[in-house]
Scaffold this active site. Structure first.
Site, PDB file in Angstrom:
ATOM      1  N   ILE A   7       1.938   3.522 -36.740  1.00  0.00           N
ATOM      2  CA  ILE A   7       2.182   4.655 -37.684  1.00  0.00           C
ATOM      3  C   ILE A   7       0.976   5.258 -38.347  1.00  0.00           C
ATOM      4  O   ILE A   7       0.867   6.103 -39.029  1.00  0.00           O
ATOM      5  CB  ILE A   7       3.230   4.209 -38.851  1.00  0.00           C
ATOM      6  CG1 ILE A   7       2.825   3.056 -39.555  1.00  0.00           C
ATOM      7  CG2 ILE A   7       4.646   4.010 -38.346  1.00  0.00           C
ATOM      8  CD1 ILE A   7       3.409   2.438 -40.639  1.00  0.00           C
ATOM      9  N   GLY A  10      -6.457   3.427 -38.421  1.00  0.00           N
ATOM     10  CA  GLY A  10      -7.713   3.588 -39.333  1.00  0.00           C
ATOM     11  C   GLY A  10      -9.042   3.231 -38.439  1.00  0.00           C
ATOM     12  O   GLY A  10      -8.945   2.819 -37.160  1.00  0.00           O
ATOM     13  N   ALA A  11      -9.976   2.996 -39.174  1.00  0.00           N
ATOM     14  CA  ALA A  11     -11.188   2.864 -38.329  1.00  0.00           C
ATOM     15  C   ALA A  11     -11.439   1.321 -38.280  1.00  0.00           C
ATOM     16  O   ALA A  11     -11.716   0.931 -37.228  1.00  0.00           O
ATOM     17  CB  ALA A  11     -12.466   3.234 -39.423  1.00  0.00           C
ATOM     18  N   GLU A  12     -10.567   0.599 -38.791  1.00  0.00           N
ATOM     19  CA  GLU A  12     -10.797  -0.986 -38.469  1.00  0.00           C
ATOM     20  C   GLU A  12      -9.419  -1.372 -38.152  1.00  0.00           C
ATOM     21  O   GLU A  12      -9.584  -2.329 -37.377  1.00  0.00           O
ATOM     22  CB  GLU A  12     -10.985  -1.836 -40.014  1.00  0.00           C
ATOM     23  CG  GLU A  12     -11.511  -3.014 -39.592  1.00  0.00           C
ATOM     24  CD  GLU A  12     -11.836  -3.710 -41.005  1.00  0.00           C
ATOM     25  OE1 GLU A  12     -11.412  -3.433 -42.143  1.00  0.00           O
ATOM     26  OE2 GLU A  12     -12.227  -5.017 -40.696  1.00  0.00           O
ATOM     27  N   ILE A  15      -1.831   0.343 -37.508  1.00  0.00           N
ATOM     28  CA  ILE A  15      -0.872  -0.365 -38.470  1.00  0.00           C
ATOM     29  C   ILE A  15       0.389   0.092 -37.689  1.00  0.00           C
ATOM     30  O   ILE A  15       0.550   1.334 -37.161  1.00  0.00           O
ATOM     31  CB  ILE A  15      -0.663   0.489 -39.797  1.00  0.00           C
ATOM     32  CG1 ILE A  15      -1.958   0.287 -40.690  1.00  0.00           C
ATOM     33  CG2 ILE A  15       0.583  -0.204 -40.437  1.00  0.00           C
ATOM     34  CD1 ILE A  15      -2.122  -0.971 -41.186  1.00  0.00           C
ATOM     35  N   ASP A 121      -9.868   0.230 -52.749  1.00  0.00           N
ATOM     36  CA  ASP A 121      -9.571   1.621 -52.428  1.00  0.00           C
ATOM     37  C   ASP A 121      -8.034   2.040 -53.116  1.00  0.00           C
ATOM     38  O   ASP A 121      -7.245   2.424 -52.465  1.00  0.00           O
ATOM     39  CB  ASP A 121      -9.393   1.865 -51.081  1.00  0.00           C
ATOM     40  CG  ASP A 121      -9.107   3.416 -50.625  1.00  0.00           C
ATOM     41  OD1 ASP A 121      -9.485   3.977 -51.379  1.00  0.00           O
ATOM     42  OD2 ASP A 121      -8.461   3.363 -49.524  1.00  0.00           O
TER      43      ASP A 121
END
Lengths: 223, 334
Positions: A7, A10-12, A15, A121
């Protein structure tokens, strides 16, 4: 684990949504990065997985409304956690969400900070309003332990900034509510100290904090 | 045709370049760099060197472009960031030229100049910029009229890390030989990755100070120098690539541009290539002659700025040793 649906990438971490022992679950997986030597890559992914899971467990025990950890596998850099169905706080506020949610957002940040942790964040895109109207906070990928008021002030600033990107008139009122909620948890002395820091961060004019808000980069490109 | 003369003297290089607003854009790029026999850059020694060499470098640049100062439309000067004594040398020369020849004086930010010369020489359009040099380590992207710093070092710069370690380990100076940093070269003979050296990425920022300390400690402990260099290189470059990746992922830009004096490392390039491919971005690296500090980048950026009405009265042209990239409006790039 068989029906994982990606879904978010991200950069790291990637998910996935799936189920775990019959519960709807989020799988957060940190893939390896081939530019790092294998030994270093393994170490980093393992440590970050453990760190995130530990912090989440600690905050859960303190009563912070965050997803429950269902399983952790440091060697495969995987965290399985409870899925929180609902809407982003951001979207809820835009469609006329109440000021109580802002106060609650401040309270939740206060609980996290009282636990000696910064979120890293805490924008209104990382808060979720569930179907009962209860507020949750997610994504501890950048979180860490801290005693430094600067780290806490950056968190609060990020929350403010993300509110300021909303196309709404009641922003001042919302920020006031956030602070009331925050202060009610950390106490008025600590609250004032952190708020003072927030002001100095802004005055410094360095984008240290501002640039951390994804909002700066994404909201006006998307909206 | 616009013709701008640019002067760079922010640290250890006195550079004079001449830029024009049509191809080939750069018609002169001359420089002299202070290389200490031992130790690091002493600001006083460096500024003395710059002052001594400046007239000769200026003459060389004018000769290379077969032009004269009279012929210029403006004098661009890097007012910062950098070492105070060094900045004052270039600023003094630029002010004198502007007054004597009645030319407008154009203030240029050294970091912005590194970016602009990277853009014009590589053809990148709207990249995530990775700015790596002796004094700077930052990941930058343009957004709403300014270059914004997305992530940067919290303590020492990448170049500083490599140079300081090289110096302490007896590998330099000079720190760069035949285009390759001595730490990079030494690492080629390394075979073992040393455990428990710190890899510190905090959100979008990085920190190299702990890595330097740990490397020096390993040296004292008697670990093999080549292995330390290998570990140091791998950790430092991986950190930079990780932060770059984050910026690309957040900004969704499709280009990566590496600029600055440390941009040339082939090992860094390998890692960046992986990240670029992974994010379907194109990788650009500034050509070697424009990677280190140079006058051409000041001239070129001055030209862009001057075309958009930027100039400064001589009386207000103070040096700004801590002038940040994100404090500069870029009317030429909206």
């Amino acid at each position: 684990m068989e029906d994982l649906v990606e879904i978010h990438r991200g950069a790291e971490a990637i998910i996935y949504m799936g189920s775990y022992l019959g519960i709807r679950a989020i799988y957060k997986y940190r893939p390896s990065k081939q530019y790092r030597p294998e030994i270093l890559d393994k170490r980093i992914r393992r440590l970050r997985t453990i760190n995130e899971a530990r912090i989440m467990t600690r905050l859960r025990l303190l009563g912070a409304p965050i997803p429950a950890i269902l399983d952790v596998d440091p060697d495969s850099a995987l965290i399985v956690m409870e899925y929180i169905p609902g809407k982003l706080l951001r979207d809820t506020l835009i469609s006329g969400g109440s000021l109580d949610l802002c106060r609650r957002a401040g309270e939740i940040l206060g609980i996290i900070h009282s636990g000696g942790v910064y979120h890293g964040d805490p924008t209104i895109s990382n808060y979720i309003v569930d179907d009962n109207g209860d507020l949750w906070i997610i994504d501890f990928g950048l979180a860490d332990y801290t005693n430094d008021p600067e780290d806490l002030a950056v968190d609060l600033h990020l929350l403010y900034r993300s509110i300021e990107t909303l196309p709404l008139k009641s922003i001042d009122k919302m920020e006031e509510e956030v602070y009331k909620g925050y202060e009610s948890i950390v106490g008025s002395e600590r609250g004032r100290e952190i708020l003072e820091r927030v002001r100095s961060i802004r005055l410094r004019g360095r984008y240290v904090a501002e640039r951390r808000a994804k909002a700066v980069w994404l909201t006006d490109q998307e909206g | 045709m616009l013709k701008i003369l640019g002067i760079e003297s922010t640290a250890h290089t006195i550079g004079v370049g001449i830029a024009i607003d049509e191809k080939p854009y750069i018609i002169a790029n001359e420089r002299a760099s202070y290389i200490p026999e031992k130790g690091g850059i002493h600001p006083r020694e460096s500024s003395r060197f710059l002052a001594e060499k400046a007239p000769e470098v200026l003459a060389r640049a004018l000769r290379a472009a077969s032009t004269s100062i009279d012929d210029m439309d403006g004098i661009a000067i890097a007012l910062g960031p950098g070492l105070g004594p060094s900045l004052r040398v270039g600023a003094t020369i630029a002010r004198a030229l502007a007054l004597r020849y009645k030319k407008p004086l154009i203030p240029v930010n050294h970091g912005v100049a590194h970016i602009e010369i990277g853009l014009i020489t590589t053809g990148a359009r709207d990249p995530v910029v990775v700015y790596l040099s002796g004094g700077n380590t930052a990941v930058i992207a343009h957004h709403s009229g300014r270059y914004r710093v997305f992530g940067e070092t919290l303590d020492i710069a990448l170049g500083n890390l490599l140079d300081t370690f090289a110096r302490e380990a007896g590998l330099g100076p000079p720190y760069v030989v035949n285009g390759l940093h001595v730490v990079d070269r030494c690492a080629e003979e390394g075979s073992k990755f040393i455990e428990d050296m710190p890899y510190v990425v905090k959100g979008q920022d990085l920190s190299f100070a702990g890595l330097l300390t740990a490397s020096l400690r390993a040296l004292k402990r008697g670990a093999k120098l080549e292995d330390i260099c290998l570990t140091l290189r791998e950790i430092a470059y991986s950190m930079v690539v990780e932060v770059t990746e984050r910026c690309v992922s957040h900004t969704r830009k499709r280009e990566i541009l590496v600029v600055g004096g440390v941009a040339a490392s082939p090992y860094l390039r390998d890692k960046m290539e992986w990240a670029a491919k992974h994010h379907r971005a194109d990788l650009y690296i500034v050509p070697p002659e424009y990677a280190g500090d140079n006058g051409a980048m000041i001239a070129w950026t001055g030209l862009l700025a001057y075309k958009h009405g930027v100039s400064i009265p001589v009386g207000e042209s103070y040096i700004k040793p801590r002038w940040r990239v994100d404090e500069v409006d870029t009317p030429w790039r909206i």
